[in-house]
Structure formats: structure tokens, C-alpha cells
Design an enzyme around this catalytic site. Structure first.
Site, PDB file in Angstrom:
ATOM      1  N   ARG A   1      79.635  83.751  25.263  1.00 23.15           N
ATOM      2  CA  ARG A   1      79.449  82.714  26.273  1.00 23.15           C
ATOM      3  C   ARG A   1      80.733  82.553  27.084  1.00 23.15           C
ATOM      4  NH1 ARG A   1      81.802  77.840  24.210  1.00 23.15           N
ATOM      5  NH2 ARG A   1      82.260  78.085  22.003  1.00 23.15           N
TER       6      ARG A   1
ATOM      7  N   TYR B   1      84.517  86.757   4.700  1.00 20.53           N
ATOM      8  CA  TYR B   1      85.261  87.474   5.756  1.00 20.53           C
ATOM      9  C   TYR B   1      85.819  88.790   5.209  1.00 20.53           C
ATOM     10  CZ  TYR B   1      88.963  88.182   9.291  1.00 20.53           C
ATOM     11  OH  TYR B   1      89.786  88.674  10.260  1.00 20.53           O
TER      12      TYR B   1
ATOM     13  N   GLY C   1      84.174  89.884  22.311  1.00 19.91           N
ATOM     14  CA  GLY C   1      85.031  88.780  21.851  1.00 19.91           C
ATOM     15  C   GLY C   1      86.285  88.655  22.696  1.00 19.91           C
TER      16      GLY C   1
ATOM     17  N   LEU D   1      87.345  86.606  24.839  1.00 22.49           N
ATOM     18  CA  LEU D   1      87.965  85.306  25.121  1.00 22.49           C
ATOM     19  C   LEU D   1      88.599  84.688  23.873  1.00 22.49           C
ATOM     20  CD1 LEU D   1      85.318  83.770  27.578  1.00 22.49           C
ATOM     21  CD2 LEU D   1      87.215  85.332  28.046  1.00 22.49           C
ATOM     22  N   GLY D   2      88.680  85.444  22.796  1.00 21.57           N
ATOM     23  CA  GLY D   2      89.303  84.944  21.571  1.00 21.57           C
ATOM     24  C   GLY D   2      90.812  85.110  21.580  1.00 21.57           C
ATOM     25  N   GLN D   3      91.436  84.816  20.436  1.00 20.23           N
ATOM     26  CA  GLN D   3      92.903  84.848  20.366  1.00 20.23           C
ATOM     27  C   GLN D   3      93.452  86.233  20.730  1.00 20.23           C
ATOM     28  OE1 GLN D   3      94.786  84.732  16.527  1.00 20.23           O
ATOM     29  NE2 GLN D   3      96.733  83.989  17.325  1.00 20.23           N
TER      30      GLN D   3
ATOM     31  N   ASN E   1      76.377  89.241  23.428  1.00 18.85           N
ATOM     32  CA  ASN E   1      76.392  88.786  22.043  1.00 18.85           C
ATOM     33  C   ASN E   1      76.209  90.042  21.187  1.00 18.85           C
ATOM     34  OD1 ASN E   1      75.762  87.797  19.499  1.00 18.85           O
ATOM     35  ND2 ASN E   1      74.780  85.970  20.330  1.00 18.85           N
TER      36      ASN E   1
HETATM   37  N1  SER Z   1      94.180  85.633  10.638  1.00 16.67           N
HETATM   38  C1  SER Z   1      93.017  85.955   9.880  1.00 16.67           C
HETATM   39  C2  SER Z   1      92.531  84.793   9.109  1.00 16.67           C
HETATM   40  O1  SER Z   1      93.356  84.009   8.692  1.00 16.67           O
HETATM   41  C3  SER Z   1      93.322  87.083   8.934  1.00 16.67           C
HETATM   42  O2  SER Z   1      92.718  88.226   9.385  1.00 16.67           O
HETATM   43  O3  SER Z   1      91.365  84.663   8.892  1.00 16.67           O
END
Ligand code: SER
Length: 316
Positions: free
Chosen positions: A36, A143, A8, A10-12, A54
């Protein structure tokens, strides 16, 4: 010598943590990966080795770990809270099956594993103020469910197989390089973009809703500090409460107004994200992280606002 695979990347978080890890351990020792190639990340992809991985593909993951003789996996591939509610099956697949694949290859190839957890592990039954390190964890988002299960699974692999697993319960992260990918705390990033572009922001989170937050440079420091922490001092492992500040939308607006006096905030509350925010702590107690590995954030709200607006202005 550490040989790190970041999933991951390339994520925040990944786009900044990969750079931080490359500075610390050498570009050749930090392999960036993502499911990707995404436009806008050419710098990161070209500043070291990049592989398409992946995490739900166990074989592809294991081949990459073996190819580069990886000994540390920083597993950032995840589906966040708000998008998770749109597709819970996908959130489970990436967050749980992905983590399971990471832990299995770590067990086989003797790797340490770093996986972020989140304020989302808490729920409506959890004490909301000064939320303790060890407390009730009954989240009501997919989540949150995957993050609690992930914490337990990481602890299990440590106790059962000796895999060196460590994690942080991250709050909302504010940064200017890469936008977050569909979380509940994202408003605290968007507000800075809109303040600079339009001097106005409409918040999807209601007035008075406090959540824990942190500026990305502190989060990068936290990752590296915990990665290097003396294992003998770690009573907890998965995962540590860490926070730098707690604020509601009107507090961040007041901080922005000190620099952009014309800035205006109004509200169009999104019931899904508001319900998620209402189930999370107002503020966490992070004394275990402070005591066990010396956690200490550098940025408070006003220091973050000042830096964020200056850096973002230069970027935009
Ligand atoms: N920043 C995340 C979210 O809002 C919290 O882990 O999903």
C-alpha cells in the site's frame, strides 16, 4: 541491463535500498513496490516508477514482473521478529507464501532473486560467539522459522531450476530515514531518536545482551556488492553471515554519551523480545562473505553514532 523490482520498498531497508539501486542502475530500471502507499514516502514514490504489489498475490506480482520485463527481484516484503510473534499466521503467509510467489515468477520469467535472511535463523543450540556460517539453525520464533525455510527454498530454486538466488543474514540495522517495523533489534534505532528528543531512553532489551548490528549505508553496499558478485566465487548463496559490530544497550549508550554527555539509559525489559534476543548470536563470523565477495563494513559503533546523531538531528 538490470531491471529490478523491489518489494516492500517503503520499509526500513527498502526506502534506502531503492534509492541506492536507482543511483546505481538508473531510476527507470528500478520499480519500487509496496502493498500500500504509505504517507511520508512521496519522494521515493515520485523519484521513479511505483506499483502497488502484495507479494501474497501471485497474479499481481507476476503481472508486474511481466509489465516491466523485470530480471531481478529484491524481495524485502516481510514480517519481522517481534510482530511475527503477535500474528505467526500472517508472518508465515507474507514471509513464506510471498517468497514462494517470488521464486515461482522468477523461475518462469528468468529473474534473479535477492531475499534478506537474518540473525534470526539461529537459536538456543547455535554457538553464540563467532557464530559460524554453517552451523545449527533451530530458531524458536516464527520469523526465524520462515527465514531458515526461506534460505533452504532459495537454495533449492538455485540447484533445481538455476534461479540466481542470493541472500544476506542481516543483523539489526540502524538507520534514520524509516523506522524498523517491529523487530527485536529496534531498540538500537529508537535509542538515537530518544537521545536527541529527551536525552534519555528506556531499553526493552536487558543490559549485557549483545547482538550483531550494522549501519544502513554498509547494508546498502552489502546488497549491491552481493548482487554484482561473480557467481563463480560464491560457494554459499542463501544466506551469508554479515555483521559490522556487536554491542549491548550499555555500549551504545556509552557511545552516545561521548556526544551527548547528559544522556541516560534505564531498562524496562520486554520478556518476549528479550527471549528472542537471548536466542540469537552475540556475534557472527562473517569470513565467508569477506572471502567470497569482498564484504567489508565501513562503520563501527562510534562512527555510526556520530553520523546517525548528526543526520537524525537535521531530520528532526
Ligand atoms: N532486525 C530484525 C528483527 O529484529 C532481525 O532480522 O526482527
Amino acid at each position: 541491463m538490470r531491471k529490478i523490482l523491489v518489494t516492500g520498498a517503503l520499509g526500513q531497508i527498502g526506502s534506502e535500498l531503492t534509492r541506492g539501486l536507482r543511483e546505481r542502475y538508473g531510476a527507470a530500471n528500478v520499480i519500487a513496490s509496496s502493498r500500500r502507499i504509505k504517507p511520508g514516502h512521496e519522494d521515493l514514490i515520485e523519484s521513479g516508477v511505483f506499483e502497488v504489489v502484495n507479494v501474497t498475490d501471485a497474479q499481481q506480482l507476476a503481472e508486474t514482473v511481466r509489465k516491466y520485463k523485470i530480471n531481478t527481484i529484491v524481495n524485502l516484503a516481510a514480517v519481522l521478529s517481534a510482530v511475527g510473534e503477535e500474528n505467526p499466521q500472517r508472518a508465515w503467509n507474507v514471509n513464506m507464501n510471498g517468497l514462494y510467489n517470488v521464486l515461482e515468477v522468477a523461475r518462469e520469467e528468468n529473474c534473479a532473486v535477492f531475499t534478506p535472511s537474518s540473525i534470526a535463523v539461529f537459536g538456543l543450540l547455535t554457538p553464540k560467539d563467532n557464530t559460524p556460517q554453517d552451523t545449527i539453525q533451530r530458531p524458536n520464533t516464527i520469523y526465524g522459522v520462515t527465514k531458515v525455510a526461506g534460505e533452504l527454498l532459495c537454495d533449492y530454486y538455485f540447484h533445481k531450476y538455476g534461479v540466481d538466488t542470493r541472500g544476506l543474514r542481516l543483523p539489526g540495522l540502524i538507520s534514520y530515514q524509516t523506522l524498523p517495523g517491529g523487530g527485536t533489534t529496534d531498540y538500537a534505532v529508537h535509542i538515537y531518536y530518544e537521545a536527541l528528543k529527551h536525552k534519555k531512553y528506556t531499553s526493552f532489551i536487558a543490559q549485557g545482551t549483545k547482538m550483531d548490528m550494522m549501519y544502513m549505508p554498509d547494508a546498502i553496499d552489502a546488497f549491491i556488492q552481493l548482487l554484482e558478485a561473480d557467481p563463480n566465487k560464491l560457494i554459499h548463496r542463501n544466506a551469508f553471515n554479515v555483521t559490522a559490530m556487536s554491542f549491548a544497550p550499555e555500549d551504545i549508550a556509552a557511545s552516545i554519551k561521548k556526544i551527548i554527555p547528559e544522556f541516560e539509559l534505564d531498562y524496562a525489559v520486554d520478556p518476549v523480545r528479550q527471549a528472542i534476543a537471548d536466542s540469537w548470536p552475540n556475534s557472527m563470523d562473517d569470513s565467508a562473505a569477506r572471502e567470497q565477495w569482498g564484504w567489508e563494513p565501513k562503520y563501527d559503533l562510534d562512527a555510526m553514532t556520530k553520523d546517525m546523531l548528526a543526520k537524525l538531528k537535521a531530520r528532526l
